[in-house]
Design a protein around this motif. Structure first.
Motif, PDB file in Angstrom:
ATOM      1  N   THR A  14       4.541 -10.056 -16.443  1.00 48.63           N
ATOM      2  CA  THR A  14       3.275  -9.368 -16.166  1.00 48.63           C
ATOM      3  C   THR A  14       3.058  -9.016 -14.700  1.00 48.63           C
ATOM      4  O   THR A  14       2.205  -8.173 -14.404  1.00 48.63           O
ATOM      5  CB  THR A  14       2.074 -10.198 -16.657  1.00 48.63           C
ATOM      6  OG1 THR A  14       2.103 -11.472 -16.024  1.00 48.63           O
ATOM      7  CG2 THR A  14       2.103 -10.358 -18.167  1.00 48.63           C
ATOM      8  N   THR A  15       3.814  -9.617 -13.798  1.00 46.45           N
ATOM      9  CA  THR A  15       3.523  -9.381 -12.382  1.00 46.45           C
ATOM     10  C   THR A  15       4.680  -8.815 -11.568  1.00 46.45           C
ATOM     11  O   THR A  15       4.460  -8.364 -10.445  1.00 46.45           O
ATOM     12  CB  THR A  15       3.051 -10.676 -11.689  1.00 46.45           C
ATOM     13  OG1 THR A  15       4.099 -11.644 -11.715  1.00 46.45           O
ATOM     14  CG2 THR A  15       1.788 -11.227 -12.346  1.00 46.45           C
ATOM     15  N   SER A  16       5.883  -8.824 -12.092  1.00 46.04           N
ATOM     16  CA  SER A  16       7.029  -8.399 -11.287  1.00 46.04           C
ATOM     17  C   SER A  16       6.995  -6.900 -11.006  1.00 46.04           C
ATOM     18  O   SER A  16       6.708  -6.086 -11.883  1.00 46.04           O
ATOM     19  CB  SER A  16       8.346  -8.752 -11.987  1.00 46.04           C
ATOM     20  OG  SER A  16       9.426  -8.310 -11.185  1.00 46.04           O
ATOM     21  N   ASP A  17       7.332  -6.550  -9.779  1.00 49.51           N
ATOM     22  CA  ASP A  17       7.482  -5.154  -9.392  1.00 49.51           C
ATOM     23  C   ASP A  17       8.951  -4.738  -9.364  1.00 49.51           C
ATOM     24  O   ASP A  17       9.268  -3.597  -9.055  1.00 49.51           O
ATOM     25  CB  ASP A  17       6.861  -4.908  -8.012  1.00 49.51           C
ATOM     26  CG  ASP A  17       5.348  -4.973  -8.051  1.00 49.51           C
ATOM     27  OD1 ASP A  17       4.758  -4.628  -9.094  1.00 49.51           O
ATOM     28  OD2 ASP A  17       4.750  -5.370  -7.035  1.00 49.51           O
ATOM     29  N   ASP A  18       9.841  -5.676  -9.655  1.00 45.98           N
ATOM     30  CA  ASP A  18      11.264  -5.386  -9.672  1.00 45.98           C
ATOM     31  C   ASP A  18      11.554  -4.386 -10.801  1.00 45.98           C
ATOM     32  O   ASP A  18      11.221  -4.654 -11.962  1.00 45.98           O
ATOM     33  CB  ASP A  18      12.044  -6.686  -9.897  1.00 45.98           C
ATOM     34  CG  ASP A  18      13.538  -6.478  -9.868  1.00 45.98           C
ATOM     35  OD1 ASP A  18      14.057  -5.827 -10.809  1.00 45.98           O
ATOM     36  OD2 ASP A  18      14.180  -6.975  -8.936  1.00 45.98           O
ATOM     37  N   PRO A  19      12.155  -3.244 -10.503  1.00 46.26           N
ATOM     38  CA  PRO A  19      12.381  -2.225 -11.540  1.00 46.26           C
ATOM     39  C   PRO A  19      13.220  -2.731 -12.719  1.00 46.26           C
ATOM     40  O   PRO A  19      12.947  -2.374 -13.871  1.00 46.26           O
ATOM     41  CB  PRO A  19      13.112  -1.095 -10.804  1.00 46.26           C
ATOM     42  CG  PRO A  19      12.897  -1.350  -9.361  1.00 46.26           C
ATOM     43  CD  PRO A  19      12.615  -2.807  -9.191  1.00 46.26           C
TER      44      PRO A  19
ATOM     45  N   ARG B 163      10.982  -4.943 -14.785  1.00 46.88           N
ATOM     46  CA  ARG B 163      10.004  -4.105 -15.487  1.00 46.88           C
ATOM     47  C   ARG B 163      10.623  -3.418 -16.699  1.00 46.88           C
ATOM     48  O   ARG B 163       9.981  -3.275 -17.734  1.00 46.88           O
ATOM     49  CB  ARG B 163       9.397  -3.068 -14.543  1.00 46.88           C
ATOM     50  CG  ARG B 163       8.337  -3.646 -13.635  1.00 46.88           C
ATOM     51  CD  ARG B 163       7.436  -2.585 -13.006  1.00 46.88           C
ATOM     52  NE  ARG B 163       8.036  -1.308 -12.782  1.00 46.88           N
ATOM     53  CZ  ARG B 163       8.394  -0.814 -11.600  1.00 46.88           C
ATOM     54  NH1 ARG B 163       8.201  -1.524 -10.503  1.00 46.88           N
ATOM     55  NH2 ARG B 163       8.918   0.382 -11.493  1.00 46.88           N
ATOM     56  N   SER B 164      11.876  -3.029 -16.591  1.00 48.15           N
ATOM     57  CA  SER B 164      12.518  -2.345 -17.716  1.00 48.15           C
ATOM     58  C   SER B 164      12.733  -3.286 -18.903  1.00 48.15           C
ATOM     59  O   SER B 164      12.887  -2.832 -20.031  1.00 48.15           O
ATOM     60  CB  SER B 164      13.838  -1.698 -17.288  1.00 48.15           C
ATOM     61  OG  SER B 164      14.811  -2.687 -17.009  1.00 48.15           O
ATOM     62  N   TYR B 165      12.727  -4.583 -18.667  1.00 45.11           N
ATOM     63  CA  TYR B 165      12.881  -5.573 -19.737  1.00 45.11           C
ATOM     64  C   TYR B 165      11.591  -6.360 -19.992  1.00 45.11           C
ATOM     65  O   TYR B 165      11.605  -7.389 -20.646  1.00 45.11           O
ATOM     66  CB  TYR B 165      14.025  -6.546 -19.412  1.00 45.11           C
ATOM     67  CG  TYR B 165      15.375  -5.895 -19.491  1.00 45.11           C
ATOM     68  CD1 TYR B 165      16.000  -5.707 -20.715  1.00 45.11           C
ATOM     69  CD2 TYR B 165      16.008  -5.453 -18.342  1.00 45.11           C
ATOM     70  CE1 TYR B 165      17.237  -5.091 -20.794  1.00 45.11           C
ATOM     71  CE2 TYR B 165      17.249  -4.840 -18.414  1.00 45.11           C
ATOM     72  CZ  TYR B 165      17.854  -4.664 -19.638  1.00 45.11           C
ATOM     73  OH  TYR B 165      19.083  -4.061 -19.718  1.00 45.11           O
ATOM     74  N   ARG B 166      10.503  -5.845 -19.499  1.00 46.63           N
ATOM     75  CA  ARG B 166       9.210  -6.543 -19.595  1.00 46.63           C
ATOM     76  C   ARG B 166       8.866  -6.928 -21.036  1.00 46.63           C
ATOM     77  O   ARG B 166       8.459  -8.047 -21.301  1.00 46.63           O
ATOM     78  CB  ARG B 166       8.116  -5.666 -18.991  1.00 46.63           C
ATOM     79  CG  ARG B 166       6.747  -6.319 -19.000  1.00 46.63           C
ATOM     80  CD  ARG B 166       5.739  -5.494 -18.236  1.00 46.63           C
ATOM     81  NE  ARG B 166       6.000  -5.727 -16.820  1.00 46.63           N
ATOM     82  CZ  ARG B 166       5.642  -4.916 -15.847  1.00 46.63           C
ATOM     83  NH1 ARG B 166       4.999  -3.801 -16.113  1.00 46.63           N
ATOM     84  NH2 ARG B 166       5.913  -5.197 -14.599  1.00 46.63           N
ATOM     85  N   ARG B 167       9.057  -6.029 -21.952  1.00 46.53           N
ATOM     86  CA  ARG B 167       8.707  -6.296 -23.354  1.00 46.53           C
ATOM     87  C   ARG B 167       9.561  -7.436 -23.921  1.00 46.53           C
ATOM     88  O   ARG B 167       9.043  -8.346 -24.574  1.00 46.53           O
ATOM     89  CB  ARG B 167       8.888  -5.033 -24.178  1.00 46.53           C
ATOM     90  CG  ARG B 167       8.550  -5.231 -25.620  1.00 46.53           C
ATOM     91  CD  ARG B 167       8.834  -3.976 -26.394  1.00 46.53           C
ATOM     92  NE  ARG B 167       7.627  -3.575 -27.066  1.00 46.53           N
ATOM     93  CZ  ARG B 167       7.486  -2.457 -27.713  1.00 46.53           C
ATOM     94  NH1 ARG B 167       8.459  -1.574 -27.740  1.00 46.53           N
ATOM     95  NH2 ARG B 167       6.360  -2.194 -28.341  1.00 46.53           N
ATOM     96  N   ALA B 168      10.855  -7.414 -23.666  1.00 46.54           N
ATOM     97  CA  ALA B 168      11.739  -8.479 -24.164  1.00 46.54           C
ATOM     98  C   ALA B 168      11.413  -9.815 -23.507  1.00 46.54           C
ATOM     99  O   ALA B 168      11.373 -10.855 -24.177  1.00 46.54           O
ATOM    100  CB  ALA B 168      13.201  -8.109 -23.916  1.00 46.54           C
TER     101      ALA B 168
END
Length: 167
Positions: free
Chosen positions: A142-147, A150-155
């Motif tokens: 929920t907080t990472s700005d690392d691209p 972010r691309s794996y945020r849902r998993a």
């Protein structure tokens, strides 16, 4: 000069000493102020903070507890006192007290991720590894700005709920 004026000036000077890199001098003044104003939550918090800064965690605990034992702290100082107390309990091996303090603080201040990080560490210390990882993964998702994160945020968020799930 009023007693309140004296208190405010002495406290401000002690905080300045701490901020300017003179924690031993700040500690001397804050201990004296704590003795003179034993019910003052702000002084108790500053006294706890300087003890922590000096690596005197065991001595910090009663001041943190005093600062939180009565109303009077600003929201910002309350956050600091709760995080300081919870972290200090953990450092001292008082893991259950750390979990209780940090869990309550995370509920009181749900937008402050630092509480969840320190709670996860205390949960790890109490053997609650699954909950600790869940907290950290949820915070990361929920907080990472690392691209790439972010691309794996849902998993990541999915596995934060059930890290043991397999296909």
């Amino acid at each position: 000069m009023s007693d309140k004026g004296t208190r405010d000036e002495l406290l401000a000077e002690a905080v300045r000493l701490r901020e300017q890199g003179h924690p031993d001098q700040a500690r001397q003044r804050l201990v004296a102020l704590s003795a003179a104003y034993p019910e003052d939550t702000g002084i108790a918090y500053q006294t706890a903070w300087v003890h922590d800064l000096l690596g005197l965690e065991a001595e910090a605990v009663p001041f943190y507890e005093r600062s939180l034992g009565a109303p009077g702290l600003s929201a910002e100082d309350r956050r600091g006192a709760l995080l300081g107390l919870g972290s200090t309990y953990r450092t001292l091996g008082r893991y259950t007290e750390a979990v209780d303090t940090l869990r309550g603080a995370a509920e009181e201040f749900p937008d402050d991720g630092a509480f969840r990080v320190f709670l996860a560490m205390a949960l790890y210390n109490t053997g609650h590894h699954h909950e600790a990882m869940g907290l950290l993964l949820t915070l990361l998702a929920t907080t990472s700005d690392d691209p790439s994160v972010r691309s794996y945020r849902r998993a990541i968020a999915h596995y934060a709920r059930d890290l043991d799930e397999t296909v």
